[in-house]
Design a protein around this motif. Structure first.
Motif, PDB file in Angstrom:
ATOM      1  N   GLY A 143       0.797  -1.210   0.000  1.00 44.62           N
ATOM      2  CA  GLY A 143       0.000   0.000   0.000  1.00 44.62           C
ATOM      3  C   GLY A 143       0.831   1.261   0.000  1.00 44.62           C
ATOM      4  O   GLY A 143       0.298   2.363   0.083  1.00 44.62           O
ATOM      5  N   GLY A 182       2.537   2.292  -2.488  1.00 44.71           N
ATOM      6  CA  GLY A 182       2.416   2.925  -3.801  1.00 44.71           C
ATOM      7  C   GLY A 182       3.376   2.370  -4.836  1.00 44.71           C
ATOM      8  O   GLY A 182       3.491   2.910  -5.923  1.00 44.71           O
ATOM      9  N   SER A 199       3.202  -0.567  -6.457  1.00 45.26           N
ATOM     10  CA  SER A 199       2.489  -1.148  -7.592  1.00 45.26           C
ATOM     11  C   SER A 199       1.863  -0.066  -8.456  1.00 45.26           C
ATOM     12  O   SER A 199       1.860  -0.167  -9.678  1.00 45.26           O
ATOM     13  N   THR A 200       1.329   0.983  -7.820  1.00 45.12           N
ATOM     14  CA  THR A 200       0.744   2.080  -8.591  1.00 45.12           C
ATOM     15  C   THR A 200       1.800   2.682  -9.508  1.00 45.12           C
ATOM     16  O   THR A 200       1.560   2.896 -10.699  1.00 45.12           O
ATOM     17  N   ASN A 242       2.519   0.326 -12.259  1.00 41.35           N
ATOM     18  CA  ASN A 242       1.401   0.249 -13.191  1.00 41.35           C
ATOM     19  C   ASN A 242       1.375   1.469 -14.099  1.00 41.35           C
ATOM     20  O   ASN A 242       0.929   1.398 -15.245  1.00 41.35           O
ATOM     21  N   ASP A 263       7.727  -7.969 -10.244  1.00 42.01           N
ATOM     22  CA  ASP A 263       6.814  -7.644  -9.147  1.00 42.01           C
ATOM     23  C   ASP A 263       6.869  -8.759  -8.102  1.00 42.01           C
ATOM     24  O   ASP A 263       6.302  -9.830  -8.308  1.00 42.01           O
ATOM     25  N   PRO A 266      -7.285   2.425  -0.070  1.00 37.71           N
ATOM     26  CA  PRO A 266      -6.164   2.667  -0.972  1.00 37.71           C
ATOM     27  C   PRO A 266      -5.569   1.365  -1.472  1.00 37.71           C
ATOM     28  O   PRO A 266      -5.248   1.221  -2.641  1.00 37.71           O
ATOM     29  N   GLU A 267      -5.495   0.399  -0.577  1.00 38.24           N
ATOM     30  CA  GLU A 267      -4.917  -0.903  -0.910  1.00 38.24           C
ATOM     31  C   GLU A 267      -5.596  -1.495  -2.129  1.00 38.24           C
ATOM     32  O   GLU A 267      -4.957  -1.917  -3.076  1.00 38.24           O
ATOM     33  N   VAL A 297      -7.448  -0.086  -4.392  1.00 39.35           N
ATOM     34  CA  VAL A 297      -7.292   0.667  -5.624  1.00 39.35           C
ATOM     35  C   VAL A 297      -5.941   0.350  -6.256  1.00 39.35           C
ATOM     36  O   VAL A 297      -5.829   0.125  -7.439  1.00 39.35           O
ATOM     37  N   ILE A 298      -4.949   0.278  -5.397  1.00 33.41           N
ATOM     38  CA  ILE A 298      -3.608   0.070  -5.906  1.00 33.41           C
ATOM     39  C   ILE A 298      -3.463  -1.308  -6.519  1.00 33.41           C
ATOM     40  O   ILE A 298      -2.862  -1.478  -7.562  1.00 33.41           O
ATOM     41  N   HIS A 299      -4.066  -2.269  -5.854  1.00 37.27           N
ATOM     42  CA  HIS A 299      -3.820  -3.624  -6.320  1.00 37.27           C
ATOM     43  C   HIS A 299      -4.747  -4.076  -7.432  1.00 37.27           C
ATOM     44  O   HIS A 299      -4.535  -5.105  -8.013  1.00 37.27           O
ATOM     45  N   PRO A 343      -5.246  -3.316 -10.585  1.00 39.40           N
ATOM     46  CA  PRO A 343      -4.800  -3.684 -11.922  1.00 39.40           C
ATOM     47  C   PRO A 343      -3.884  -4.899 -11.917  1.00 39.40           C
ATOM     48  O   PRO A 343      -3.602  -5.453 -12.955  1.00 39.40           O
ATOM     49  N   LYS A 344      -3.448  -5.318 -10.745  1.00 45.44           N
ATOM     50  CA  LYS A 344      -2.535  -6.445 -10.686  1.00 45.44           C
ATOM     51  C   LYS A 344      -3.109  -7.677 -11.348  1.00 45.44           C
ATOM     52  O   LYS A 344      -2.422  -8.401 -12.050  1.00 45.44           O
TER      53      LYS A 344
END
Lengths: 513, 374
Positions: free
Chosen positions: A43, A45, A47-48, A51, A168, B361-362, B364-366, B368-369
């Motif tokens: 969390g 950021g 991965s964001t 991406n 990743d 937030p978690e 949302v971030i994940h 697209p994984k």
């Protein structure tokens, strides 16, 4: 051709999800030919940011430069074209296809509409040899090991001409030996001129593999450091914002009476093939018994059989002197068993239900939450509020859907629900998978606390560190059988690794020497 | 994009869906050169323009409420019950049989007895696919559809070959039941201009309240919802998904059976040969989906449905629009309600979105994984 010192330069990247900034002015600069680690908690950021680099998300503001030239990466295809490839944590492979078919999928070389398989196979073989990947292009994905599947993923990005590879959390599914191999592969890739961004929250890997490391915390880039001149403690502190203890100190175990006796247990997996092939062990009050092993060696079936979710086909399970072989789940639970399941989203929670309903999942049918089949929601919420406070579950309120909690808080909720019932046997599977350092520390403390209160704890984990740090005794499962029992004080990661890979205890001890 | 809050959106979206349905219906009528204004005017005139019209609309809504509730209970447990036609038919036949077998029992014995037997008959038919799925993993969709035919032809067989001759007035229909078993009430019929409205309506309203209490306030409802949303976690928590699925199907069948009972003891006062599966079964499904499975939603949706059905008759007589066109209008409305997700996209959910982003937030971030956003 390089016009810049950096192959990738992300400048002041901000990603705003309707008021929440997942990335806030993040900078990332990757030099050509380096392994650049991106470190951060879940969390944070990472991965964001990746991406955005791989075209899955568009940044709210900020710019990306490749070799000094500003680029716009608005789709994964665009990222592909620019030579950016991602090796995903969860492999994106079709099981029934061969390695070659998977690699050319979506991009098939063809002649008059017929796929030119031979040509593709040849090219893939060459690539594989060049980087020492040792992948058989004609093997079906379902027949090859997890490590080789990952190498197939790497090949896929290389085949598509990737110059910048994003990994990743690549080691989550690998054995210690496979991790070593992967690090070697990454090093040979950068030796050939590729650049690698390694997303991880494991400090060991960074120390072994990376040249430089950028730390991200709560959406902001904290610093970029040379790995050589930095200690693990410093990295961890940058990541979480305060100092952390890796190893939780624990007093010697006060071993009590046997709580769980497993005798000659045999369990089949879903297709009816034997998964647990006759094992015996005992867990005593006041100790943590760790079960080590690579994923898929019978751990899941063992836990399911112990907790009543799967049928036992042979042997016996005795808890506190009561035979609970093939008893109903609820009966086993009421015998005094807490269970933190391996798959927290599938088994641990009903994601669409509220946090308070999830916290009541094991107790909803009892007073005070219900009387004669009528639920008392007020009481349920009060209980939830108490657990949220006691177990430090971070949530906006108790009515939030469980699916909206972060992974760490979902796990805390399950731990709260299970431990609060004060059961004598605590069965935990993969309790910290995917969690950040802070949450891991929290859960480890809770487990040691339970041990010190005289609970019997059975811990299944694929993480060797976790097994080594927490267990009082360790048994290693391989192919449904116990490959050996060791003590954490006297064993080494190498010995465990070899046992996990199927060597006998003697052979393992021999080889380590 | 409109910015509205969540509760407003929940009301607006179905209203827009309904409006769009009427709009498409109007276009269809224009194409076939009928006047939509005249048609819709006679629709509302027919359904709501007189006391007897209102009475018929309420009468029509009664069985739909039962079948819709029945569908929702099973649906909550993750069970797609398409067999409500058969379950309702079983309830209808059984209740009429009891009423004809004991015609002279006093009302306070006969009426409850006939209702209960009808409900149990529906519950029995509902239990069959439940048991089959729980123990053998059979697809409830196929079993319930097929059972509709089994019950349909069994009902004809029972009527023509098994019932005592004295029960029948002809080969195709039974005698009318005595007033001791009837749900009709003189004062109610008089109040609504002699329509066939009956006490079944009150039973339906009570059923809505019981449904709401059961789903929201009892451990049984908790188990049904939990098993429906995540059977794995429910098993893990010691619930029996077998038991829960069977229970939910029995309850679903009982409610559907009651839908048939009010048709028999209320609307028609007898049983006659059915040539096709009862429409209240399938309409109940639409009503439940239209109403979003909530108690209030089902009540409103059943009223809308009945207005369309009863008003549709008015459209035929008042504006000369053939019933096929009426069905197109009804179908269009259901279509738009069914795609309410798309209509919901018209709204920018200001409040909800902010809350979402702040809270997860978690997530949302994940997202697209898994590649879902690609």
């Amino acid at each position: 051709m390089t016009k810049s010192e950096y192959v990738v330069e992300m400048r002041k990247i901000t990603k705003d999800f309707g008021g929440f900034k997942a990335n806030d002015q993040v900078d990332l600069k990757v030099k050509p030919g380096e392994i650049h680690a991106l470190l951060g908690e879940n969390g944070a950021g990472k991965s964001t940011l990746m991406n955005i680099l791989s075209g899955l998300l568009e940044p709210t503001s900020g710019e990306i430069l490749l070799n000094g030239e500003p680029v716009k990466i608005d789709s994964p295809t665009a990222a592909n074209r620019l030579g950016i490839g991602m090796v995903h944590q969860h492999f994106m492979l079709v099981d029934a296809f061969t390695v070659t078919e998977n690699i050319i999928l979506g991009n098939e070389p063809s002649h008059l509409g017929v796929i030119d398989r031979k040509k593709a196979e040849k090219e893939i073989k060459e690539l594989s040899d060049k980087y020492g990947l040792a992948v058989d292009p004609t093997a079906k994905v379902r027949d090859i090991s997890v490590g080789m599947q990952q190498r197939a993923e790497i090949l896929k990005t290389l085949y598509r001409g990737a110059n910048i590879l994003i990994f990743d959390e690549p080691t989550a599914v690998l054995t210690p030996q496979e991790i070593e191999e992967l690090i070697e592969i990454m090093k040979s890739l950068v030796a050939e001129g590729k650049s690698i961004i390694l997303i991880t929250h494991k400090l060991d890997e960074i120390r072994h593999a990376a040249d430089r490391c950028t730390v991200i915390r709560r959406g902001k880039s904290i610093d970029t450091v040379e790995v050589k001149g930095t200690t693990s403690e410093e990295l961890a502190e940058m990541m979480v914002g305060h100092s952390v203890t890796f190893k939780i100190p624990k007093a010697p175990a006060q071993i009590g009476t046997p709580i769980l006796n497993v005798k000659g247990l045999k369990v089949n997996e879903s297709r009816g093939l034997p998964a647990v092939k006759g094992i015996d062990f005992t867990v005593h009050a006041g100790e943590i018994l760790g079960i080590a092993g690579i994923d898929g060696n019978g751990q899941t079936e063992l836990i399911e059989a112990l907790t009543g979710l799967r049928k036992v086909v042979g042997g016996a399970v005795v808890i506190k002197g009561k035979d609970v072989t093939n008893a109903a789940v609820r009966k086993i639970t009421e015998t005094g068993v807490a269970h933190v399941p391996e798959d927290r989203q599938k088994y641990g929670l009903v994601l669409q239900m509220s946090l308070s309903e999830n916290l009541a999942l094991q107790t909803y049918y009892q007073a005070p939450i219900s009387h004669h089949g009528i639920l008392n929601y007020h009481e349920m919420r009060q209980e939830a509020l108490r657990l949220i406070k006691e177990y430090d579950i971070r949530t906006t309120n108790e009515q939030l859907r469980a699916g909206e909690l972060s992974g760490g808080n979902q796990q805390k909720a399950i731990v709260a629900r299970e431990l609060d019932r004060n059961a004598d046997l605590v069965i935990v599977a993969q309790p910290t998978r995917g969690l950040d350092v802070g949450a891991i520390e929290y859960i480890h403390r809770q487990l040691i606390d339970q041990r010190d209160q005289g609970k019997a704890i059975l811990l299944v984990s694929f993480e060797l560190d976790e097994i080594m740090n927490l267990s009082d005794r360790i048994i290693v499962l391989h192919d449904g059988k116990i490959a050996g029992e060791v003590r954490p004080e006297t064993t080494t990661e190498q010995e465990l690794g070899l046992l996990m890979a199927g060597s006998s205890k003697q052979a393992a001890a021999q080889e380590v020497k | 994009m409109l910015k509205v809050s969540q509760p407003v959106k929940r009301i607006l979206v179905p209203l827009i869906s309904i409006f769009l349905g009427f709009l498409v219906g109007a276009i269809v009528m224009l194409i076939f050169s009928y006047s939509p204004i005249q048609a819709y005017a006679s629709m509302f005139q027919g359904a709501l323009g007189s006391m007897s019209g209102i009475g018929e609309t309420l009468r029509q809504a009664t069985p739909l409420i039962f079948t819709a509730l029945g569908f929702s209970v099973a649906y909550s447990a993750g069970f797609f019950n398409i067999g409500m036609s058969g379950q309702a038919l079983a309830g209808w036949v059984a209740s009429i049989w009891v009423a004809l077998a004991f015609p002279s029992l006093p009302t306070y014995v006969l009426l409850p007895l006939a209702i209960i037997v009808g409900a149990l008959a529906g519950g029995f038919v509902g239990a069959i696919p439940g048991v089959l799925r729980a123990f053998f993993g059979t697809s409830e969709v196929i079993v319930t559809i097929m059972l509709n035919y089994v019950v349909l032809y069994t009902s004809t067989y029972l009527l023509q070959n098994v019932m005592p001759k004295s029960f029948r007035s002809s080969t195709d229909s039974t005698q009318t039941i005595t007033s001791h078993a009837s749900l009709r009430m003189g004062w109610l019929q008089n109040a609504f201009g002699g329509s066939r409205i009956n006490a079944g309506l009150f039973l339906a309203l009570i059923a809505i309240i019981i449904f709401w209490i059961m789903m929201k306030k009892t451990t049984l409802g908790f188990e049904i919802r939990s098993v429906g949303m995540n059977p794995f976690a429910s098993e893990y928590a010691g619930m029996s998904s077998k038991k829960t699925i069977i229970m939910s199907m029995v309850i679903s069948g009982v409610l559907s059976g009651l839908g048939g009972v009010v048709e028999g003891l209320g609307t028609y006062q007898n049983f006659f040969t059915q040539t096709s599966s009862l429409s209240i079964g399938f309409d109940g499904m639409s009503v439940a989906l239209l109403g979003g499975g909530s108690a209030l939603g089902i009540l409103l949706a059943s009223l809308l449905f009945s207005i369309l059905k009863i008003g549709g008759l008015g459209m035929q007589t008042g504006a000369g629009v053939p019933f096929e066109i009426v069905n197109i209008v009804i179908a269009a409305i259901i279509f738009f309600v069914a795609i309410d997700y798309v209509i919901g996209l018209l709204f920018k959910q200001k409040k909800a979105k902010d809350a979402d982003a702040g809270a997860k937030p978690e997530q949302v971030i994940h997202q697209p994984k898994g590649g879902t956003e690609v």
